[in-house]
Design a protein around this motif. Sequence first.
Motif, PDB file in Angstrom:
ATOM      1  N   GLN A   1     -26.325 -35.881  59.293  1.00  0.00           N
ATOM      2  CA  GLN A   1     -25.843 -34.661  58.653  1.00  0.00           C
ATOM      3  C   GLN A   1     -25.611 -33.600  59.731  1.00  0.00           C
ATOM      4  OE1 GLN A   1     -28.552 -32.162  56.190  1.00  0.00           O
ATOM      5  NE2 GLN A   1     -27.083 -32.525  54.566  1.00  0.00           N
ATOM      6  N   ASP A   2     -24.500 -32.888  59.625  1.00  0.00           N
ATOM      7  CA  ASP A   2     -24.199 -31.843  60.603  1.00  0.00           C
ATOM      8  C   ASP A   2     -25.174 -30.675  60.441  1.00  0.00           C
ATOM      9  OD1 ASP A   2     -22.636 -30.511  62.618  1.00  0.00           O
ATOM     10  OD2 ASP A   2     -21.776 -29.289  61.028  1.00  0.00           O
ATOM     11  N   ASP A   3     -25.715 -30.217  61.555  1.00  0.00           N
ATOM     12  CA  ASP A   3     -26.700 -29.131  61.512  1.00  0.00           C
ATOM     13  C   ASP A   3     -26.096 -27.825  61.009  1.00  0.00           C
ATOM     14  OD1 ASP A   3     -28.720 -30.737  62.468  1.00  0.00           O
ATOM     15  OD2 ASP A   3     -28.331 -30.230  64.568  1.00  0.00           O
ATOM     16  N   ASN A   4     -24.828 -27.598  61.283  1.00  0.00           N
ATOM     17  CA  ASN A   4     -24.196 -26.322  60.939  1.00  0.00           C
ATOM     18  C   ASN A   4     -23.493 -26.323  59.589  1.00  0.00           C
ATOM     19  OD1 ASN A   4     -24.914 -25.161  63.477  1.00  0.00           O
ATOM     20  ND2 ASN A   4     -23.240 -26.321  64.417  1.00  0.00           N
ATOM     21  N   ASN A   5     -23.139 -27.506  59.118  1.00  0.00           N
ATOM     22  CA  ASN A   5     -22.438 -27.604  57.842  1.00  0.00           C
ATOM     23  C   ASN A   5     -22.945 -28.835  57.096  1.00  0.00           C
ATOM     24  OD1 ASN A   5     -20.716 -27.841  55.669  1.00  0.00           O
ATOM     25  ND2 ASN A   5     -18.829 -27.552  56.854  1.00  0.00           N
TER      26      ASN A   5
ATOM     27  N   TYR B   1     -16.346 -36.166  62.872  1.00  0.00           N
ATOM     28  CA  TYR B   1     -16.858 -35.436  61.711  1.00  0.00           C
ATOM     29  C   TYR B   1     -16.201 -35.970  60.441  1.00  0.00           C
ATOM     30  CZ  TYR B   1     -18.962 -32.222  65.024  1.00  0.00           C
ATOM     31  OH  TYR B   1     -19.723 -31.685  66.035  1.00  0.00           O
TER      32      TYR B   1
ATOM     33  N   LYS C   1     -29.713 -37.545  55.321  1.00  0.00           N
ATOM     34  CA  LYS C   1     -29.736 -36.878  56.628  1.00  0.00           C
ATOM     35  C   LYS C   1     -29.398 -37.809  57.784  1.00  0.00           C
ATOM     36  CE  LYS C   1     -32.770 -32.904  55.906  1.00  0.00           C
ATOM     37  NZ  LYS C   1     -33.984 -32.183  56.409  1.00  0.00           N
TER      38      LYS C   1
END
Length: 245
Positions: A164-168, A183, A209
């Motif tokens: 899972q992307d940390d920012n989105n 992505y 995650k």
Amino acid sequence: MNASEYTYLVIEDDRSIWKNIEQRMKRYLQWRAVGFVDEVEEALAVIDKARPQLIFSDWSIRGGNAYQILTHIHQIPLYKPYIIFFTGYQSENPEIPQIVFNEFPLVRKYIVKPIFQNLTEHLEEYIREAEALAEGAEGTPVFIENDLKQQVRIVPQDILCFLQDDNNPRLKVVHTLSSETIYLKQTWEEILRFCQSHQLHVFVAHTRKAIVNRSHIIRVNRPYIWLQGGMRIQVSREKWAELNP
């Protein structure tokens, strides 16, 4: 399938390990040993003559170390053996895994000695991967749609993990052996279907995650697993029992 269809080489200065690997490999009738060597120059000579498809190599051997052998292999055009690398010197030389992963991508498995439990649990998997590599069945690219709706070319077997992307949180990030990152907007269910359709042996390290390609796990030390290239992934408590490393 003929008993001599595939060949392997053992590079190791402990002869008890020679015999142990030889006994394990006798189960696989399609594999034949082309040498058991304990010295750098002898190893290079066997590699140049026989081009084994599978190489078991210790780091510390007479006349130098495995870096010389790995460098030589990388300089041979169109030669891509499946290399299982092991060492008992990582604690004294903590830079070894970083050098191996960054400079020698042909190394498929990295094992810290003793190696016997790892081979008991995983040798059959390694043999399947080595045969796929030898037959060219590994590495067939496919296309996957990224977050910009572009078709990106990727080799499924080279995927290390989906995170899972940390920012989105709506995005997932694909990490690969070549250090490429892609992505995605796919759901976790769609990602699992992709893995299944391409016969990737995956492990859900953390629900929604992290999904990890088991083929690239090189080290396990609860609560973390390490992947080729040095990436570390934390495994959730409820998923740890499903790992069976």
